[in-house]
Design a protein around this motif. Structure first.
Motif, short mmCIF file in Angstrom:
data_model
loop_
_atom_site.label_atom_id
_atom_site.label_comp_id
_atom_site.label_asym_id
_atom_site.label_seq_id
_atom_site.Cartn_x
_atom_site.Cartn_y
_atom_site.Cartn_z
N LYS A 187 0.57 4.92 -18.65
CA LYS A 187 1.45 6.08 -18.61
C LYS A 187 1.71 6.52 -20.05
O LYS A 187 1.78 5.69 -20.96
N ALA A 188 1.85 7.81 -20.23
CA ALA A 188 2.22 8.35 -21.53
C ALA A 188 3.15 9.53 -21.28
O ALA A 188 2.99 10.25 -20.30
N ARG A 189 4.13 9.68 -22.17
CA ARG A 189 5.01 10.83 -22.01
C ARG A 189 5.54 11.28 -23.36
O ARG A 189 5.71 10.48 -24.28
N PHE A 190 5.74 12.56 -23.45
CA PHE A 190 6.38 13.17 -24.60
C PHE A 190 7.80 13.48 -24.16
O PHE A 190 8.01 14.23 -23.21
N GLU A 191 8.78 12.88 -24.83
CA GLU A 191 10.18 13.00 -24.41
C GLU A 191 10.97 13.86 -25.38
O GLU A 191 10.80 13.76 -26.59
N GLU A 192 11.85 14.65 -24.82
CA GLU A 192 12.85 15.37 -25.59
C GLU A 192 14.19 14.98 -25.00
O GLU A 192 14.41 15.12 -23.79
N PHE A 193 15.09 14.45 -25.81
CA PHE A 193 16.38 14.01 -25.28
C PHE A 193 17.43 13.96 -26.39
O PHE A 193 17.13 13.99 -27.57
N ASN A 194 18.68 13.90 -25.97
CA ASN A 194 19.76 13.58 -26.90
C ASN A 194 20.58 12.46 -26.28
O ASN A 194 20.54 12.23 -25.08
N PHE A 231 12.66 13.58 -30.40
CA PHE A 231 11.36 13.81 -29.81
C PHE A 231 10.54 12.53 -29.98
O PHE A 231 10.33 12.09 -31.11
N VAL A 232 10.12 11.95 -28.87
CA VAL A 232 9.45 10.67 -28.89
C VAL A 232 8.21 10.72 -27.99
O VAL A 232 8.26 11.28 -26.90
N GLU A 233 7.12 10.13 -28.48
CA GLU A 233 5.96 9.88 -27.63
C GLU A 233 6.05 8.42 -27.19
O GLU A 233 6.31 7.55 -28.02
N GLN A 234 5.85 8.17 -25.91
CA GLN A 234 5.85 6.80 -25.42
C GLN A 234 4.56 6.55 -24.66
O GLN A 234 4.19 7.33 -23.77
N ILE A 235 3.88 5.46 -25.01
CA ILE A 235 2.63 5.07 -24.35
C ILE A 235 2.84 3.68 -23.78
O ILE A 235 3.17 2.74 -24.51
N ASP A 236 2.68 3.55 -22.47
CA ASP A 236 2.79 2.25 -21.80
C ASP A 236 1.41 1.85 -21.29
O ASP A 236 0.84 2.54 -20.44
N LEU A 237 0.89 0.74 -21.80
CA LEU A 237 -0.42 0.22 -21.39
C LEU A 237 -0.17 -1.10 -20.67
O LEU A 237 0.03 -2.14 -21.31
N TYR A 238 -0.18 -1.05 -19.35
CA TYR A 238 0.22 -2.21 -18.56
C TYR A 238 -0.79 -3.34 -18.61
O TYR A 238 -0.40 -4.51 -18.54
N ARG A 239 -2.05 -3.06 -18.73
CA ARG A 239 -3.05 -4.14 -18.81
C ARG A 239 -2.90 -4.93 -20.11
O ARG A 239 -3.18 -6.12 -20.15
N GLU A 240 -2.43 -4.27 -21.17
CA GLU A 240 -2.21 -4.94 -22.46
C GLU A 240 -0.77 -5.42 -22.59
O GLU A 240 -0.42 -6.06 -23.59
N ASN A 241 0.11 -5.05 -21.64
CA ASN A 241 1.54 -5.40 -21.68
C ASN A 241 2.20 -4.88 -22.97
O ASN A 241 3.02 -5.55 -23.59
N LYS A 242 1.85 -3.63 -23.37
CA LYS A 242 2.35 -3.06 -24.61
C LYS A 242 3.01 -1.70 -24.37
O LYS A 242 2.54 -0.90 -23.56
N ARG A 243 4.07 -1.47 -25.13
CA ARG A 243 4.73 -0.16 -25.18
C ARG A 243 4.74 0.31 -26.62
O ARG A 243 5.12 -0.44 -27.53
#
Length: 198
Positions: free
Chosen positions: A57-64, A73-85
């Motif tokens: 999963k990957a997402r570009f977030e905008e939040f306060n 503004f944050v990019e988050q990449i979740d790679l479940y096979r590698e168990n990494k965020r």
């Protein structure tokens, strides 16, 4: 006779709608999420990339994080096979790498055994091409104290919204998706930038 035919057609449509569906395995969408456990002001929106096949999963977030705070503004990449965020601050390009702590990949499907709640129209069925037929579902895992409800398009099983409640772990989470496009338009969204490896 026509009444019997109409009833048969309605019964057939309802029987099809009651079978839990699987959403597309890969898609891009806009999303918003509200997590009341993070505070009443915590609201995230952005762009979401979902890959059930590659467990990514990957997402570009905008939040306060509050009324008086500036937007982040944050990019988050979740790679479940590698168990990494990987969380990359878009402004500073700083990268934070962490473990997914063994979290399982959350799929955007109707769970097996979910209860069909009915069909409804998003928009107006009174306006030609002004609506989309939707299915509403819910599911209760009594052993985990977890309740979920969600809605999906009746054709294609495209996810529209999902609500989850768990009193023992994460509390509550509300998600919505729109402008869903099947497939991954840019596979590079799952590749962490070089600064994440220094």
């Amino acid at each position: 006779m026509w009444t019997q035919v109409a009833l048969l057609v309605c019964a057939s449509a309802l029987a099809v709608a009651q079978t839990p569906c699987d959403s597309p395995g890969q898609w891009d969408a806009h999303f918003d999420m509200f997590d009341p456990e993070q505070g009443h002001e915590f609201y995230v929106r952005g762009h979401y990339h979902y890959d059930k096949i590659g467990l990514r999963k990957a997402r570009f977030e905008e939040f306060n994080e509050g009324v008086n705070s500036s937007y982040k503004f944050v990019e988050q990449i979740d790679l479940y096979r590698e168990n990494k965020r990987y969380r990359i601050d878009v402004r500073t390009r700083e990268c934070e790498v962490s473990s997914l702590d063994g979290r399982t990949f959350h799929v955007h499907d109707v769970p097996a055994g979910a209860r069909f709640r009915g069909l409804f129209y998003l928009g107006s069925s009174a306006v030609e091409e002004g609506s989309v037929a939707m299915q509403a579902w819910d599911y209760l895992w009594t052993t985990r104290g977890y309740f979920w409800d969600g809605s999906f398009t009746a054709t294609g099983c495209v996810p529209y919204h999902s609500n989850a409640f768990n009193h023992t772990s994460f509390g509550a989470r509300f998600e919505s998706f729109w402008d869903v496009t099947p497939g991954i338009q840019d596979p590079n969204v799952f590749i962490p930038p070089p600064q994440c490896f220094h």
